[in-house]
Design an enzyme around this catalytic site. Structure first.
Site, PDB file in Angstrom:
ATOM      1  CG  HIS A  79      28.978  40.446  39.914  1.00  0.00           C
ATOM      2  ND1 HIS A  79      30.333  40.214  39.875  1.00  0.00           N
ATOM      3  CD2 HIS A  79      28.633  40.840  38.654  1.00  0.00           C
ATOM      4  CE1 HIS A  79      30.777  40.445  38.644  1.00  0.00           C
ATOM      5  NE2 HIS A  79      29.767  40.820  37.887  1.00  0.00           N
ATOM      6  CB  THR A 139      43.094  45.654  20.600  1.00  0.00           C
ATOM      7  OG1 THR A 139      42.713  44.285  20.421  1.00  0.00           O
ATOM      8  CG2 THR A 139      44.520  45.845  20.143  1.00  0.00           C
ATOM      9  CE  LYS A 171      23.183  43.241  31.102  1.00  0.00           C
ATOM     10  NZ  LYS A 171      24.134  44.097  31.809  1.00  0.00           N
ATOM     11  CG  ASP A 206      34.721  47.873  25.918  1.00  0.00           C
ATOM     12  OD1 ASP A 206      34.961  48.986  25.437  1.00  0.00           O
ATOM     13  OD2 ASP A 206      33.791  47.633  26.718  1.00  0.00           O
ATOM     14  CB  ALA A 215      42.582  46.516  27.530  1.00  0.00           C
ATOM     15  CE  LYS A 216      41.215  50.211  22.466  1.00  0.00           C
ATOM     16  NZ  LYS A 216      40.415  49.894  21.324  1.00  0.00           N
ATOM     17  CG  ASP A 234      47.811  31.893  15.854  1.00  0.00           C
ATOM     18  OD1 ASP A 234      46.944  31.488  16.657  1.00  0.00           O
ATOM     19  OD2 ASP A 234      48.007  31.375  14.738  1.00  0.00           O
ATOM     20  CB  VAL A 235      45.533  32.190  21.376  1.00  0.00           C
ATOM     21  CG1 VAL A 235      45.401  33.572  21.949  1.00  0.00           C
ATOM     22  CG2 VAL A 235      44.361  31.833  20.508  1.00  0.00           C
ATOM     23  CG  ASP A 263      32.779  38.831  41.589  1.00  0.00           C
ATOM     24  OD1 ASP A 263      32.429  40.028  41.545  1.00  0.00           O
ATOM     25  OD2 ASP A 263      31.970  37.894  41.681  1.00  0.00           O
ATOM     26  CG  HIS A 264      33.549  44.281  38.421  1.00  0.00           C
ATOM     27  ND1 HIS A 264      32.742  43.380  37.776  1.00  0.00           N
ATOM     28  CD2 HIS A 264      32.813  45.406  38.537  1.00  0.00           C
ATOM     29  CE1 HIS A 264      31.576  43.955  37.514  1.00  0.00           C
ATOM     30  NE2 HIS A 264      31.589  45.195  37.962  1.00  0.00           N
ATOM     31  NE  ARG A 316      42.082  37.560  15.874  1.00  0.00           N
ATOM     32  CZ  ARG A 316      40.900  36.987  15.895  1.00  0.00           C
ATOM     33  NH1 ARG A 316      40.792  35.727  15.577  1.00  0.00           N
ATOM     34  NH2 ARG A 316      39.807  37.648  16.215  1.00  0.00           N
TER      35      ARG A 316
END
Ligand code: BG6
Length: 499
Positions: free
Chosen positions: A242, A17, A342, A19, A21-22, A87-88, A179-180, A48
Site C-alpha cells: 500500500h 467461508t 497499528k 472473513d 468474503a463476508k 480439497d485444494v 492492493d485494496h 473446506r
C-alpha cells in the site's frame, strides 16, 4: 468492454467461508447487483468445510446485514450462490467443481467467462493455480482471470516462485493482484489532482516541493491475526504494497495516455528509481516500532506481545517510518517520508505535500513565521483535499494568517463513495487491470523491502515495545524528520472541514 455493457462471469470464490468474503466481497457484489451493474453472473463458494447450497446462501444473506428497505431482490441475489466443499490438493475435487461450473455456465449463459478469486491462505495459491490448469477448469471459451489477495510472497524469492507457478496457468494480463488501496477513491484521485490541474504539475518537483509525508495510521491492534502478523510485520503488511503504491502514484511521470500499460510503466520507473538501502543505511533511514500497552479512546489495550498467537519476546514491528529518496531528475533531493502503524492515536490515511518556503519572508517582523503551503490529500476516513495558504489577517497590514481551502468529497457527491472492493471487483469483471499490481511492481517493491527486513531480522530490537498504544509511534520517527529540519504534520489537526 464498452462503458455501459454489463459484465458476465462465473466467479469461483476460494475461501468463501472466510472473513474477507463476508466482510467485503459479498457486500460488494450485492451493491453492484443492486446498482444494476451485474445481470448474468453466478458464484461458487469454495472452502473446506461441508455446507449445503442453502446454508451457504444463508451465510451470504447474513453477511449483508441488510435493512428491510435495502434488501431489494435479496432472494434472487443469493439464489445465484452455490457451494462446493473442496480439497485444494485433490484432483477429483476439482473435477466436481469443473462439472458444477459447466452446468452453471449453461444455466446462466455465462459465455464461459471465469474469475477465480483466491481469498485464502497464500500457501495454497500456487497449488490451486496449477490444479485449475491441469484439471481443465481454465479451459474455457470465454475469459479466465485469477484474482489474488496479498501477501504475494514473503520476499522477492518466494514471490518469484509463486509467480512462476501461477504463470503456468495464467498469463500476466490474466492475473489481478489486489492492493485494496488502489481501489480507494482518493488514491485513484491522486492522478486526477496531478494531471488534470494546470496549477500543480509545474510545481510537482524538487524545485518547489520540500518534502512529502504519507501516513497511514490505525487504532486497531493485530486482532486475531497474530499468527500471520508475526511473520509479516508492518513492513511486509503495509509498506511493501500500500505505502509504496501510493508513493509510486505521487511520484510518477505523466503517462502518455491513461491506459493500464502506460500507467503501470510509469509507476514501475518510480520503483526502479528508489534509492536502495544497504546495511547501516537501513537504520539511518528507517525506524521500526512495536506497541506497548496504552489507551485507545480511553479504553485500556494490551501490548502487542500480549496479543493472541504472538511471541512474548516478539521482534516483530507494528510500526514503520522511513525516508525514501527517488533518484531521478524530478525528485532528486526531495525526501518522501512514510509512516504506518497499528494502535496509533487515530485511524487516518493522509498525504501531505509540503512546498518550499517563499524566497524571502516579509512578515518576520510580526514575530510570526509564515506557514508553508501544504496540499493535503485526505484518503480516509474523510475524503477530500485541502490547500493551506497564507492570507492577510483582517484589519492588520503586515500580518499573515493561514487559510485552508477545503474540498470534502461527500459534499459534492452527497453519497458515500463505493467501497474499494466494489470498484476492484467490477474492474476485474470488466477486464480493467489498471488498479491492480503488475508483477514488475511486486518484484521491485520486494527488492527494496527485503534489504530492510534482512537488517531488522538479523538484529533484535532491544527497546521493544517502544511506543505506547494511542500515541503516534516511537520518538525515533520524529527524530528521523528532525534530522532534516522537518516534522510530521499532525494528522489529527489536518482534518478536512465540511463546507
Ligand atoms: C491490510 C493489512 O492490507 O490493510 C491490515 O493486512 C491493515 O493489517 C489494512 O489493517 C488496512 O487497510 P485500511 O483500508 O483499513 O487502511
Amino acid at each position: 468492454m464498452k462503458q455501459n455493457e454489463k459484465p458476465t462471469a462465473l466467479i469461483m470464490l476460494f475461501g468463501a467461508t472466510g472473513d474477507l468474503a463476508k466482510r467485503k466481497l459479498f457486500p460488494s457484489l450485492y451493491n453492484l447487483y443492486k446498482k444494476g451493474k451485474l445481470e448474468r453472473f453466478a458464484v461458487i463458494g469454495v472452502a473446506r468445510r461441508p455446507l449445503t447450497n442453502e446454508e451457504f446462501q444463508k451465510s451470504v444473506a447474513d453477511s449483508l446485514q441488510v435493512s428491510s428497505d435495502s434488501s431489494e431482490n435479496l432472494d434472487d441475489f443469493t439464489s445465484r450462490f452455490y457451494y462446493h466443499s473442496h480439497d485444494v490438493t485433490d484432483s477429483s475435487s476439482y473435477q466436481v467443481l469443473k462439472n458444477m461450473a459447466g452446468e452453471l455456465d449453461q444455466h446462466y449463459s455465462l459465455e464461459g467467462n471465469r474469475i477465480f478469486y483466491l481469498a485464502m491462505a497464500p500457501e495454497f495459491f500456487g497449488t490451486i493455480a496449477e490444479h485449475l490448469k491441469h484439471d481443465g477448469l481454465t479451459d474455457v471459451p470465454g475469459f479466465k482471470r485469477l484474482v489474488i489477495e496479498k501477501p504475494f510472497g514473503h520476499d522477492l524469492e518466494s514471490a518469484k516462485e509463486l509467480n512462476s507457478r501461477i504463470r503456468t496457468a495464467f498469463n500476466e494480463d490474466e492475473v489481478y493482484r489486489i492492493d485494496h488501496y488502489l481501489g480507494k477513491e482518493m488514491v485513484q484521485n491522486i492522478e486526477v489532482i496531478r494531471f488534470a490541474n494546470a496549477i500543480f504539475e509545474p510545481l510537482w518537483n524538487n524545485r518547489f516541493i520540500s518534502n512529502i509525508q504519507v501516513t497511514s495510521s490505525e487504532t486497531l491492534g493485530v486482532e486475531e491475526r497474530g499468527r500471520y502478523y508475526e511473520k509479516s510485520g508492518a513492513l511486509r503488511d503495509m509498506v511493501q504494497n500500500h505505502m509504496l503504491q501510493m508513493v509510486a502514484l505521487l511520484a510518477m511521470e505523466p503517462p502518455i495516455r491513461l491506459t493500464t500499460d502506460e500507467i503501470r510503466s510509469e509507476k514501475v520507473k518510480v520503483l526502479r528509481a528508489l534509492r536502495p538501502l544497504e546495511g547501516q543505511e537501513v537504520n539511518n533511514a528507517f525506524v521500526r516500532g512495536q506497541y506497548g500497552a496504552g489507551q485507545i479512546n480511553s479504553t485500556p489495550v494490551p501490548a502487542y506481545r500480549q496479543e493472541q498467537m504472538v511471541d512474548e519476546n516478539s521482534n516483530t514491528e507494528t510500526f514503520v517510518a522511513g525516508k525514501l529518496l527517488i533518484d531521478n531528475f524530478r525528485w532528486a533531493g526531495v525526501p518522501i517520508y512514510i509512516r504506518t502503524g497499528k494502535r496509533m492515536k487515530a485511524k487516518s490515511t493522509k498525504i501531505v505535500i509540503q512546498f518550499q518556503d517563499v524566497p524571502m519572508n516579509l512578515y518576520y517582523q510580526t514575530e510570526q513565521t509564515l506557514n508553508p503551503n501544504l496540499l493535503v490529500i485526505h484518503i480516509q476516513p474523510e475524503e477530500g483535499i485541502t490547500l493551506h495558504l497564507n492570507a492577510k489577517k483582517s484589519g492588520k497590514n503586515t500580518e499573515a494568517t493561514q487559510v485552508k481551502l477545503n474540498f470534502a468529497n461527500k459534499d459534492i457527491d452527497g453519497i458515500n463513495t463505493p467501497e474499494a472492493y466494489e470498484k476492484l471487483l467490477y474492474d476485474c469483471m470488466r477486464g480493467d487491470a489498471t488498479n491492480f499490481t503488475h508483477w514488475d511492481e511486486v518484484a521491485l517493491s520486494w527488492n527494496f523491502v527485503d534489504k530492510i527486513s534482512d537488517v531488522w531480522e538479523s538484529t533484535k530490537e532491544q527497546n521493544f515495545p517502544n511506543y505506547e498504544s494511542g500515541s503516534m509511534g516511537p520518538d525515533a520517527a520524529d527524530e528521523l524528520l528532525a534530522k532534516d529540519g522537518f516534522f510530521w504534520w499532525p494528522v489529527t489537526d489536518l482534518e478536512v472541514e465540511n463546507c
